[in-house]
Design a protein around this motif. Structure first.
Motif, mmCIF file in Angstrom:
data_model
loop_
_atom_site.group_PDB
_atom_site.id
_atom_site.type_symbol
_atom_site.label_atom_id
_atom_site.label_comp_id
_atom_site.label_asym_id
_atom_site.label_seq_id
_atom_site.Cartn_x
_atom_site.Cartn_y
_atom_site.Cartn_z
ATOM 1 N N ASP A 60 0.804 -1.230 0.000
ATOM 2 C CA ASP A 60 0.000 0.000 0.000
ATOM 3 C C ASP A 60 0.835 1.276 0.000
ATOM 4 O O ASP A 60 0.311 2.354 -0.280
ATOM 5 C CB ASP A 60 -0.933 0.032 1.211
ATOM 6 N N LEU A 113 -5.857 3.750 -15.259
ATOM 7 C CA LEU A 113 -6.315 4.949 -14.547
ATOM 8 C C LEU A 113 -6.669 6.088 -15.492
ATOM 9 O O LEU A 113 -7.656 6.779 -15.284
ATOM 10 C CB LEU A 113 -5.245 5.424 -13.564
ATOM 11 N N TYR A 182 -5.299 8.648 -6.510
ATOM 12 C CA TYR A 182 -6.341 7.626 -6.679
ATOM 13 C C TYR A 182 -6.385 6.714 -5.460
ATOM 14 O O TYR A 182 -7.445 6.425 -4.913
ATOM 15 C CB TYR A 182 -6.094 6.806 -7.954
ATOM 16 N N LEU A 183 -5.209 6.254 -5.019
ATOM 17 C CA LEU A 183 -5.141 5.348 -3.872
ATOM 18 C C LEU A 183 -5.644 6.034 -2.596
ATOM 19 O O LEU A 183 -6.340 5.406 -1.788
ATOM 20 C CB LEU A 183 -3.710 4.831 -3.692
ATOM 21 N N ALA A 185 -7.863 8.487 -2.434
ATOM 22 C CA ALA A 185 -9.318 8.617 -2.546
ATOM 23 C C ALA A 185 -10.005 7.278 -2.325
ATOM 24 O O ALA A 185 -11.066 7.218 -1.688
ATOM 25 C CB ALA A 185 -9.681 9.181 -3.924
ATOM 26 N N GLU A 186 -9.403 6.229 -2.823
ATOM 27 C CA GLU A 186 -9.965 4.889 -2.631
ATOM 28 C C GLU A 186 -9.988 4.534 -1.149
ATOM 29 O O GLU A 186 -10.960 3.971 -0.645
ATOM 30 C CB GLU A 186 -9.124 3.883 -3.418
ATOM 31 N N LYS A 187 -8.918 4.858 -0.451
ATOM 32 C CA LYS A 187 -8.815 4.563 0.990
ATOM 33 C C LYS A 187 -9.828 5.386 1.793
ATOM 34 O O LYS A 187 -10.351 4.924 2.800
ATOM 35 C CB LYS A 187 -7.399 4.851 1.468
ATOM 36 N N ARG A 189 -12.784 6.273 0.910
ATOM 37 C CA ARG A 189 -14.192 5.861 0.705
ATOM 38 C C ARG A 189 -14.668 4.907 1.752
ATOM 39 O O ARG A 189 -14.073 4.168 2.362
ATOM 40 C CB ARG A 189 -14.352 5.179 -0.658
#
Length: 189
Positions: A60, A113, A182-183, A185-187, A189
């Motif tokens: 990560d 992406l 992106y990562l 923002a994904e985390k 959510r």
């Protein structure tokens, strides 16, 4: 969000190729704009099927970069693995192959992406940015003249890597920032 303006594209009245080379062609376009103005533009047309640049995440927090010779600058550069697509390959298949050739890993999770252009005013070339996760060791022979050094780097320390004299390639820098955001923002959510 920025709305796209309702411009009508110029009419192409003629196309001519000039000075073909192995990597690209120079194409002249005789254009007429919606206001009646006419101009001749030149653009470099890529030969080939496009390219990919891969953001391989070992975990990560760690992106895998490679150090390889850059003939344009005549120095070794640290950047993301990348390469041209081969005939019959999808974007994700090409990313998987390049990852195995340059980094020595495959990925169980590949996602496109976005796409990047270098100089859209005069180049047709587009590079697809692919995020690679859930990596596993697997090596394929590549076309590089020497083994590439794999450089693990914390994705949260992009300011440090991009401040170095040996990490200057725009696609690498843009792709790392895009993937990091992106990562995050994904985390969230």
């Amino acid at each position: 969000m920025i709305d796209k303006p309702a411009y009508s594209l110029p009419v192409i009245h003629d196309r001519r190729l000039r000075d073909p080379s192995k990597l690209f062609e120079i194409e002249q376009l005789d254009l007429e704009f919606s206001n009646g103005e006419r101009r001749t533009y030149e653009r470099m047309r890529s030969r080939g099927l496009g390219a990919v640049i891969i953001v391989p995440m070992l975990d990560d927090h760690t992106v895998l970069l490679v150090r390889e010779y850059a003939a344009g600058l005549h120095q070794y550069e640290i950047g993301l693995p990348k390469g041209r697509l081969e005939k019959g390959e999808s974007v994700l298949e090409g990313a998987e192959r390049e990852l195995k050739e340059e980094v020595g890993y495959g990925a169980r999770d590949l996602m496109e992406l976005t796409r990047l252009s270098l100089a859209p005013g005069y180049m047709t070339h587009v590079t697809r940015v692919v995020l690679a996760r859930d990596l596993y060791p697997e090596k394929l022979p590549g076309d590089e003249p020497e083994e590439l050094e794999v450089v693990p780097w914390p994705i949260d320390e992009l300011l440090t890597i991009t401040g170095r004299d040996d990490c200057t390639e725009g696609r690498t820098i843009a792709a790392m920032y895009i993937a990091r955001d992106y990562l995050a923002a994904e985390k969230a959510r």
